[in-house]
Scaffold this active site. Sequence first.
Site, mmCIF file in Angstrom:
data_model
loop_
_atom_site.group_PDB
_atom_site.id
_atom_site.type_symbol
_atom_site.label_atom_id
_atom_site.label_comp_id
_atom_site.label_asym_id
_atom_site.label_seq_id
_atom_site.Cartn_x
_atom_site.Cartn_y
_atom_site.Cartn_z
ATOM 1 N N GLU A 196 0.822 -1.206 0.000
ATOM 2 C CA GLU A 196 0.000 0.000 0.000
ATOM 3 C C GLU A 196 0.863 1.265 0.000
ATOM 4 O O GLU A 196 0.502 2.272 -0.623
ATOM 5 C CB GLU A 196 -0.946 -0.011 1.192
ATOM 6 C CG GLU A 196 -2.027 -1.077 1.137
ATOM 7 C CD GLU A 196 -1.531 -2.475 1.469
ATOM 8 O OE1 GLU A 196 -2.264 -3.449 1.232
ATOM 9 O OE2 GLU A 196 -0.381 -2.614 1.976
ATOM 10 N N PRO A 201 12.296 -12.830 -0.718
ATOM 11 C CA PRO A 201 11.134 -13.176 0.119
ATOM 12 C C PRO A 201 10.357 -11.924 0.520
ATOM 13 O O PRO A 201 10.903 -10.817 0.575
ATOM 14 C CB PRO A 201 11.773 -13.850 1.340
ATOM 15 C CG PRO A 201 13.092 -14.344 0.856
ATOM 16 C CD PRO A 201 13.552 -13.325 -0.141
ATOM 17 N N GLY A 220 13.013 -2.186 -0.588
ATOM 18 C CA GLY A 220 12.942 -1.041 -1.483
ATOM 19 C C GLY A 220 13.667 -1.208 -2.798
ATOM 20 O O GLY A 220 13.736 -0.251 -3.582
ATOM 21 N N LEU A 226 2.202 -5.543 -11.581
ATOM 22 C CA LEU A 226 2.570 -4.450 -12.472
ATOM 23 C C LEU A 226 4.026 -4.036 -12.310
ATOM 24 O O LEU A 226 4.606 -3.434 -13.221
ATOM 25 C CB LEU A 226 1.661 -3.237 -12.234
ATOM 26 C CG LEU A 226 0.191 -3.435 -12.597
ATOM 27 C CD1 LEU A 226 -0.619 -2.217 -12.186
ATOM 28 C CD2 LEU A 226 0.030 -3.699 -14.088
#
Length: 441
Positions: free
Chosen positions: A73, A281, A323, A350
């Site tokens: 999110e 992972p 990240g 995506l």
Amino acid sequence: MSTPFPPKEPGERLVRWLYSLALYLLSPFTLYHLVSRGFRVREYFRRWDERYGAYSTEQGRPCVWLHAVSVGEVNAAAPLVNALLRQNKGTRWVITTITPTGSQRVRSLWGGRVDHVYLPYDLPGSVDRFLQHFRPTVALIMETELWPNMLFGCRDHRIPVYIINARLSARSLRGYRLLRPLLGRALRTVRCVAAQSVTDGRRFQVLGAEPAQIQVLGNLKYDIEVPDGLEVLRSAFEDALGRKRPVWIAASTHEGEEEAVLALHRRLQARWPDLLLVWAPRHPERFPRAQAAAVAAGWKVGTRSRDGWPGADDQVFLVDTLGELMAFYACADVAFVGGSLQPIGGHNLLEPAAVGTAVVTGPHLHNFVDISRRLDEAGALRVGQDLDGVGDALETLLADPQAREEMVAAGLALVDQGRGALRRTLELIAPDLPEPDPVEE
């Protein structure tokens, strides 16, 4: 002229009281949850005060508040937050998450440009302390985070709420059915539900939202931002290998999928002995376990944190950092996106498509029904119905560069066509945002 806030509905006081009573009775289990999770992820032992709405800092000035439950999110919200940070550098931002990995992602994306705290439990006292301390002028809730006391509290404090990039799977809707009398009332307090699709909008209506509250704006995930320096990282990755090697990536895998990844790599290595597996992972607590499993399988394993890059003789390279997933997607010929061989619901398909990597997934995609359908129809996705099916898809694509190129082109085109939800969301929430900074001469 500001939009009025809806009044309290008949029966609201009773259902809120019953819900809050149940939460207070169950509150000792929140401590058990934090402790049990803390044995796996040490960060859960820290910052408990935030989870109960207790703050040692000064109140500070009002803010724009965005809530994103975890990493996925936060990533989806990134284009929106980045656009608003550019638009108004003077606005104070507070971003809440529930998970430590979400917290780490907020810090890696924005550092000190935003404040981060954990969202408090949905207890009335905790909610009230949170709202009084941070004094948000507007609340932006990502996707499916429906906490009734928080929504009611925002209404009571006259804070407009937008549920943005809103999605509601059929499975979640069934799970919420016992709470519909409560959630319906809570939903009707929000200013707008900005749904990803018509289907999501209809499900929010079934849950209790009014048709006038629903706007279908598309999916912010299509407005994905490709990381800066992608080509530099990919070039460094290839230089480290020292020669052209086939590479596949297993990303966002969960507990229970590790054996599947090992089995897939064994199968593919039988055909391509110099094949490299890049393994990322989903959760940091799984990094050591994945590394140990790969070593136990007899492979030479490098890690991002220790080695930086894969060695020429490495057979597995573990991405044990946060990240960087999209950048490492770009280093692979084919990507398998995890959370899909188990009924978890999949993860963002995506991201590999946006950086030009062919995408394979398992069958469990209920969190990405619309995205997976569109990718599949465009010819940009291969879905294996079980472990063997995923292996077949990976093997076919590794053997067929032309098929990979066609999938990549289709994926890039679909991502480009899907953009626009960001612009529409910015236009929707603009009336309740602080005035943009004046343009400097």
